[in-house]
Design a protein around this motif. Structure first.
Motif, PDB file in Angstrom:
ATOM      1  N   ALA A  39       0.813  -1.217   0.000  1.00 53.12           N
ATOM      2  CA  ALA A  39       0.000   0.000   0.000  1.00 53.12           C
ATOM      3  C   ALA A  39       0.845   1.264   0.000  1.00 53.12           C
ATOM      4  O   ALA A  39       0.475   2.268  -0.622  1.00 53.12           O
ATOM      5  N   HIS A  40       1.985   1.242   0.692  1.00 60.34           N
ATOM      6  CA  HIS A  40       2.771   2.462   0.872  1.00 60.34           C
ATOM      7  C   HIS A  40       4.150   2.402   0.217  1.00 60.34           C
ATOM      8  O   HIS A  40       4.854   3.412   0.179  1.00 60.34           O
ATOM      9  N   ALA A  57      11.534  -5.702  -0.877  1.00 59.67           N
ATOM     10  CA  ALA A  57      10.574  -4.602  -0.793  1.00 59.67           C
ATOM     11  C   ALA A  57      11.267  -3.298  -0.442  1.00 59.67           C
ATOM     12  O   ALA A  57      12.330  -3.285   0.195  1.00 59.67           O
ATOM     13  N   ILE A  58      10.645  -2.207  -0.869  1.00 61.38           N
ATOM     14  CA  ILE A  58      11.087  -0.882  -0.458  1.00 61.38           C
ATOM     15  C   ILE A  58       9.919  -0.144   0.176  1.00 61.38           C
ATOM     16  O   ILE A  58       8.774  -0.267  -0.259  1.00 61.38           O
ATOM     17  N   TRP A  67      13.406   2.411   3.118  1.00 66.26           N
ATOM     18  CA  TRP A  67      13.914   1.189   3.725  1.00 66.26           C
ATOM     19  C   TRP A  67      13.817   0.031   2.744  1.00 66.26           C
ATOM     20  O   TRP A  67      12.854  -0.070   1.980  1.00 66.26           O
ATOM     21  N   ILE A  68      14.815  -0.821   2.754  1.00 62.41           N
ATOM     22  CA  ILE A  68      14.764  -2.074   2.002  1.00 62.41           C
ATOM     23  C   ILE A  68      14.564  -3.214   2.992  1.00 62.41           C
ATOM     24  O   ILE A  68      15.245  -3.289   4.014  1.00 62.41           O
ATOM     25  N   ALA A 155      11.285  10.889   9.799  1.00 63.28           N
ATOM     26  CA  ALA A 155      10.324  11.054   8.700  1.00 63.28           C
ATOM     27  C   ALA A 155       8.931  10.737   9.224  1.00 63.28           C
ATOM     28  O   ALA A 155       8.766  10.034  10.232  1.00 63.28           O
ATOM     29  N   ASP A 156       7.934  11.239   8.522  1.00 64.26           N
ATOM     30  CA  ASP A 156       6.547  10.991   8.894  1.00 64.26           C
ATOM     31  C   ASP A 156       6.130   9.594   8.433  1.00 64.26           C
ATOM     32  O   ASP A 156       6.134   9.300   7.240  1.00 64.26           O
ATOM     33  N   ARG A 157       5.802   8.738   9.365  1.00 63.67           N
ATOM     34  CA  ARG A 157       5.245   7.430   9.013  1.00 63.67           C
ATOM     35  C   ARG A 157       3.990   7.152   9.839  1.00 63.67           C
ATOM     36  O   ARG A 157       3.785   6.069  10.361  1.00 63.67           O
ATOM     37  N   THR A 158       3.149   8.191   9.900  1.00 63.11           N
ATOM     38  CA  THR A 158       1.904   8.107  10.652  1.00 63.11           C
ATOM     39  C   THR A 158       1.027   6.931  10.217  1.00 63.11           C
ATOM     40  O   THR A 158       0.480   6.226  11.075  1.00 63.11           O
ATOM     41  N   PRO A 159       0.855   6.663   8.900  1.00 70.01           N
ATOM     42  CA  PRO A 159       0.009   5.516   8.532  1.00 70.01           C
ATOM     43  C   PRO A 159       0.506   4.193   9.109  1.00 70.01           C
ATOM     44  O   PRO A 159      -0.296   3.342   9.521  1.00 70.01           O
ATOM     45  N   LEU A 160       1.818   4.018   9.166  1.00 73.49           N
ATOM     46  CA  LEU A 160       2.393   2.800   9.736  1.00 73.49           C
ATOM     47  C   LEU A 160       2.061   2.704  11.214  1.00 73.49           C
ATOM     48  O   LEU A 160       1.626   1.650  11.710  1.00 73.49           O
ATOM     49  N   LEU A 161       2.230   3.783  11.960  1.00 69.68           N
ATOM     50  CA  LEU A 161       1.998   3.774  13.395  1.00 69.68           C
ATOM     51  C   LEU A 161       0.519   3.590  13.730  1.00 69.68           C
ATOM     52  O   LEU A 161       0.174   2.917  14.707  1.00 69.68           O
TER      53      LEU A 161
END
Length: 271
Positions: A39-40, A57-58, A67-68, A155-161
């Protein structure tokens, strides 16, 4: 289906086979983790006929790096360079986008990554134990927790959190006065605590101890080696050292985030 030497981008229809690879390797991912990458980010795969034989994956973060992770090869196809080929595909993709590549390597993977130009960074260790199962307390991530976690990571990773919080609400906790914040997610083998952020080592250790007490069953944490107090607490709770990870970087962007605030990472696949 594309020939085995032609990488393709995987879709949710491929998650069942992707899970076969991660489960065969003894990894902790669930279908929800593969869905996050799809998705992201982007998941590359190699097929032999209808069989998915390798993945990589990246996951892009912010504007400058990604990230890999999920570099996997099905057992019967190992030793033929498929994982390395997909790793190079990921690197080429990120270089074309002007992004620096980061990953968390096991000792077995370090020589390969160095040969491809990756530089050494911070070290982490996975600790494994059992939760206390004392409470099912939960909380949704508040803006302060998200801001602190994103700042520590770089970095912003709000959807992950938010995804993690929905999957494992008992791990979503904050210390008094916001001195530390914890997140976690469910897994195939164990609940994965992380990320955990905070510069106050005592606050971080107290918070993690509370999260462990609230969880039931096996628990993993990937802890920065620079956190001796947290390691001491985990040992006291019966946790054992499982395996190390080395953060590695390829590209011009400085290592992102605030190392003094990042106590437990989200896992080697997510950073």
């Amino acid at each position: 289906m594309a020939p085995i030497d032609d990488p393709v981008v995987l879709s949710p229809a491929d998650i069942a086979q992707a899970m076969e690879l991660s489960a065969e390797a003894g990894w902790n991912q669930l279908p929800a983790d593969w869905r996050l990458f799809m998705a992201h980010g982007k998941v590359f795969g190699l097929f032999d006929g209808e069989i998915l034989v390798a993945t990589a994956a990246i996951m892009p973060y912010g504007d400058d790096f990604a990230w890999i992770g999920m570099v996997l090869t099905r057992k019967d196809w190992r030793g033929r360079g498929h994982g390395t080929a997909l790793l190079k595909t990921c690197i080429a993709e990120l270089e074309a986008l002007g992004r620096t590549a980061l990953l968390d390597a096991t000792p077995a993977g370090e020589p390969l990554y160095r040969s491809l130009g990756f530089e050494d960074g911070e070290r982490f260790t996975r600790w494994q134990g059992v939760g206390g199962g004392a409470s099912a307390a939960s909380a949704t991530p508040d803006p302060a927790a998200l801001t602190a976690a994103n700042a520590a990571f770089g970095a912003d990773r709000t959807p992950l959190l938010i995804d993690f919080s929905a999957r494992c609400p008992a791990a979503r906790r904050s210390a008094p006065q916001g001195a530390a914040h914890a997140f976690g997610r469910d897994g195939r083998i164990a609940t994965q605590i992380g990320p955990v952020v905070g510069a106050d080592e005592a606050a971080v250790a107290d918070l993690v101890e509370g999260v462990v007490a609230a969880l039931d069953g096996p628990v993993f944490l990937d802890v920065a080696d620079s956190r001796p107090l947290l390691v001491e607490r985990l040992r006291a709770l019966g946790f054992a050292r499982q395996r190390p990870f080395l953060r590695m970087k390829k590209g011009p962007t400085p290592t992102p985030g605030r190392a003094d605030e990042s106590a437990v990472i989200a896992g080697p696949e997510f950073g």
